[in-house]
Design an enzyme around this catalytic site. Structure first.
Site, short mmCIF file in Angstrom:
data_model
loop_
_atom_site.label_atom_id
_atom_site.label_comp_id
_atom_site.label_asym_id
_atom_site.label_seq_id
_atom_site.Cartn_x
_atom_site.Cartn_y
_atom_site.Cartn_z
N GLU A 80 48.68 107.42 37.42
CA GLU A 80 48.46 106.62 36.22
C GLU A 80 46.98 106.62 35.82
O GLU A 80 46.65 106.74 34.65
CB GLU A 80 48.94 105.18 36.45
CG GLU A 80 48.78 104.24 35.27
CD GLU A 80 49.70 104.59 34.08
OE1 GLU A 80 50.58 105.44 34.24
OE2 GLU A 80 49.49 104.00 33.01
N ASP A 81 46.09 106.49 36.78
CA ASP A 81 44.69 106.21 36.45
C ASP A 81 43.72 107.36 36.71
O ASP A 81 42.54 107.25 36.38
CB ASP A 81 44.19 104.99 37.26
CG ASP A 81 44.86 103.71 36.81
OD1 ASP A 81 45.42 103.70 35.70
OD2 ASP A 81 44.82 102.73 37.56
N ASP A 143 51.88 95.70 45.00
CA ASP A 143 50.82 95.92 44.01
C ASP A 143 50.61 94.64 43.21
O ASP A 143 49.49 94.16 43.04
CB ASP A 143 51.28 97.08 43.09
CG ASP A 143 50.33 97.34 41.94
OD1 ASP A 143 49.11 97.33 42.15
OD2 ASP A 143 50.84 97.56 40.82
#
Ligand code: MN
Length: 730
Positions: A80-81, A143
């Site tokens: 994702e990042d 998370d």
């Protein structure tokens, strides 16, 4: 490493304690990889990003998950990042780890934008369905747990929206997966941001009363310990104050202040065997007074999330009630860590993974309802294989049967959307109607007011009963409209054949008679029945003919002398109607006369009659296009000679077509001429012609053709009038 050593060490300790089977060299490689990928990113508090995956991995280790899950936790934000890809992770850490990371990424991308409870339930189900591997959800929950722990660095808006999301999605998921400890922490932390005042006051209350609470708990604890020791039962006793959110809920649900709330304490007795559980229960009930109605046996009947314990509430000597939960160590693990605990037991067992997935699946299936009492009621087989969850462009989640198509989606939104559907977009791309939708797809239905409605093929494309029923309904309804219009035509035709104008139905009293005699509530229902063939028009008219005849006769009765009209036979009614029309038909004594609308004949015009099917004789001018020689020769037996009968001088409506120059006041001048000639003008419309001239269509009443000729002459005298034709409406 220096910047995050403390966090790394803490994770390693958790692994050593709760997941000692884990391969540390792999873990270290994943830490290095994630650190490298995230190296330019900082957390909101300014610390290096790697601290977050380390903390998530620690939580995942604490609940006892396996190596792949811990690796997945360490890498969970990479796709994702960072520039990391599925392929890269698969190459370095294996397909399973890459799939876990990808699964978490998908959940991260799900937009949370709605607050309706039904939507929440769909969203939670979608989470489950999207994470085909339950470890994905466990990592995602871990998370979220770490993110709520570090929420103080977020903006106030983020704190609130994230806390709502946690309350709506993650805490119920943790509960559903039986992870009580995590659920409590998620709830308490979210409450702190959502209801800070309530949270603070409960906290303060608990702090102020902490000494008494500790004392109280110690005394109860020692009482139980002493008793168990005296009878030789080996058990561990823990006392605790209930978690803040559960106290908050109790205050709200029971509408009580903190001081009025007794039920703040819970004790837990953990023993080695199930028989010991029941023995301990007996001793507790012997030591304290029972609060009736509070005993629950979740050992013989586990909760849907597999929770097992005996629950009872008793009152100590101080008059303070408290709950006691009695369970074995194994039950305790399950209560604390739920699915994850079960996972732990399966570690190292051959084929254990398969088994735990089965267990997980059964668990999920049994939990469509959060309410334990309802779960048997809602048991469905393979629910997550059977459902697919799809978003509207506005973020609403629609649940559909697996394999559903954009057609199902459209009808799930609204039958009006389905019926007006002219196309679909899935994830912003034009899609075929038969495209099977996947979990998390965003589907948009293109609609048009001029859509023709569903086609019969759709019945074979759609997967949901809902869509099928609505499409069938549409066809039935469409057919109904057809039926109604056919029925209406044949009923009115039958009326005319009997010499009764259909306009009699406009009279409410007459209509009521027709409906009553035919046993219908609505005229359309009767028409539909006739159209469908359930009732014949002949029969329907037959039932009311006599009643309607009387009504039709009434106006002439008034005109005629009282004596003769009273006994007027049916034929004379027809005769008078016949005479009223002002036309005599050769060879036919009595019949319906209708003046054609195409050429609007008036007395004095040369006319001819056409015998219609069911509507009597229609009168045309001999120069009408619809009475051309050609037509007369093709159906010679249906054309009859007719003549004007000058019995009455009643007006006839006719139409003139007036071509004029385009000038102001033309309409006014035309209307003035009609008015001066004392002719009733019922309608006049003008429009521009392509050549710049205008054409007016004037409909008015005249007695005969000479009156018509005279008005034509007057109109022609108006300046700007070019020429005038008899109306010919096709
Ligand atoms: Mn994260």
């Amino acid at each position: 490493m220096e910047t995050y050593k403390a966090h790394y060490d803490s994770m390693v300790r958790a692994i050593a304690r709760y997941a000692p089977y884990v391969d540390m060299s792999l873990i270290d490689r994943a830490v290095a990889y994630a650190d490298q990928k995230h190296k330019n990113q900082l957390r909101k508090d300014g610390s290096p990003y790697i601290i977050h995956p380390l903390a998530v991995a620690e939580i995942v280790a604490e609940v006892g998950l396996d190596t792949d899950a811990i690796l997945g936790a360490l890498l969970h934000d990479c796709i994702e990042d960072t520039d990391s890809t599925f392929e890269e992770i698969a190459a370095q850490f294996g397909q399973t780890v890459a799939e876990l990371v990808e699964g978490v990424t998908k959940l991260t991308r799900v937009e949370y934008s709605t607050l309706e409870e039904q939507q929440m339930e769909n969203l939670r189900k979608m989470f489950m369905a999207m994470s085909k591997d339950i470890r994905v959800i466990l990592i995602k929950i871990a998370d979220r747990l770490h993110n709520t722990r570090t929420m103080e660095y977020q903006t106030p808006q983020k704190q609130i929206s994230k806390s709502m999301e946690t309350m709506d999605i993650y805490a119920p998921l943790a509960h559903r997966l039986g992870m009580q400890k995590i659920k409590w922490e998620l709830e308490d932390t979210s409450l702190k941001y959502l209801e800070p005042a309530a949270y603070e006051s409960i906290m303060r209350f608990l702090q102020v009363h902490q000494r008494e609470a500790d004392e109280f708990m110690r005394s109860i604890q020692s009482k139980i310990t002493t008793r168990l020791a005296s009878v030789g039962i080996h058990g561990s006793i823990y006392g605790r104050v209930k978690h803040i959110y559960s106290i908050y809920r109790k205050m709200k649900d029971q509408n009580k202040t903190l001081d009025e709330l007794y039920d703040l304490y819970a004790f837990r007795v953990i023993v080695d065997s199930i028989p010991d559980c029941y023995n301990v229960l007996g001793h507790i009930h012997d030591l304290f007074n029972i609060v009736p109605g509070r005993f629950k046996d979740y050992i013989s009947t586990p909760k849907p999330n597999m929770y097992q314990s005996l629950h009872t509430t008793v009152i100590g000597r101080q008059g303070i009630p408290f709950e006691v939960q009695i369970r074995t160590w194994e039950m305790h693990e399950t209560a604390e860590y739920g699915i994850a605990a079960h996972w732990k037991y399966k570690q190292g067992i051959e084929g254990g993974d398969e088994k735990s997935f089965e267990w997980v699946r059964r668990l999920l299936e049994s939990q469509q309802e959060t309410d334990a009492e309802d779960y048997i009621h809602s048991l469905k087989v393979d629910m997550f294989d059977d459902e697919v969850f799809v978003f509207t462009p506005k973020g609403k989640v629609i649940s559909l049967p697996a394999g559903s198509t954009p057609i199902d989606f459209a009808y799930a939104i609204h039958s009006g959307v389905g019926n007006a559907m002219v196309g679909a977009k899935v994830n912003n791309r034009i899609a075929n109607y038969d495209l099977p939708l996947k979990n998390g797809d965003i589907c948009e239905i293109l609609v048009s007011k001029t859509a023709k409605g569903p086609s019969r093929d759709w019945l074979t494309i759609c997967k949901s009963n809902q869509a099928r029923i609505k499409i069938k309904q549409w066809f039935k309804k469409e057919k109904r409209e057809e039926n109604v219009s056919h029925g209406k035509a044949s009923f009115e035709g039958e009326l005319r054949r009997s010499g009764i104008p259909a306009s009699v139905l406009q009279d409410p009293d007459t209509l009521a008679i027709v409906l009553r005699k035919n046993s219908f509530d609505q005229l359309d229902d009767m028409y539909a029945a006739i159209g469908y063939g359930g009732l014949t028009a002949v029969k329907a008219v037959g039932r009311v003919r006599d009643d309607l005849m009387k009504l039709v006769r009434q106006p002439t009765k008034e005109a005629a002398t009282a004596a003769s009209a009273a006994e007027a036979p049916l034929s004379s009614v027809r005769q008078s109607r016949h005479k009223d029309s002002g036309v005599m038909v050769e060879g036919i004594d009595s019949c319906m006369i209708k003046f054609s609308r195409c050429c609007t004949p008036v007395p004095g015009d040369d006319i001819i009659g056409f015998v219609t099917k069911g509507y009597g004789v229609s009168i045309h001018r001999t120069d009408c296009q619809n009475a051309s020689l050609e037509r007369r020769l093709s159906q010679p037996d249906r054309w009859v000679n007719v003549i004007w009968s000058n019995a009455e001088e009643k007006p006839f409506a006719t139409t003139l077509e007036i071509m004029t120059e385009d000038r102001p006041q033309m309409l006014l001048d035309l209307a003035t001429v009609f008015s001066a000639a004392k002719l009733r003008l019922t309608e006049i419309n003008g429009r521009d012609l392509p050549n710049g001239d205008c054409v007016f269509l004037a409909t008015f009443e005249v007695r005969d053709v000479s009156e018509l000729d005279s008005i034509r002459a007057k109109l022609r005298n108006i300046s700007g009038v070019l020429h005038i034709n008899r109306g010919q409406n096709g």
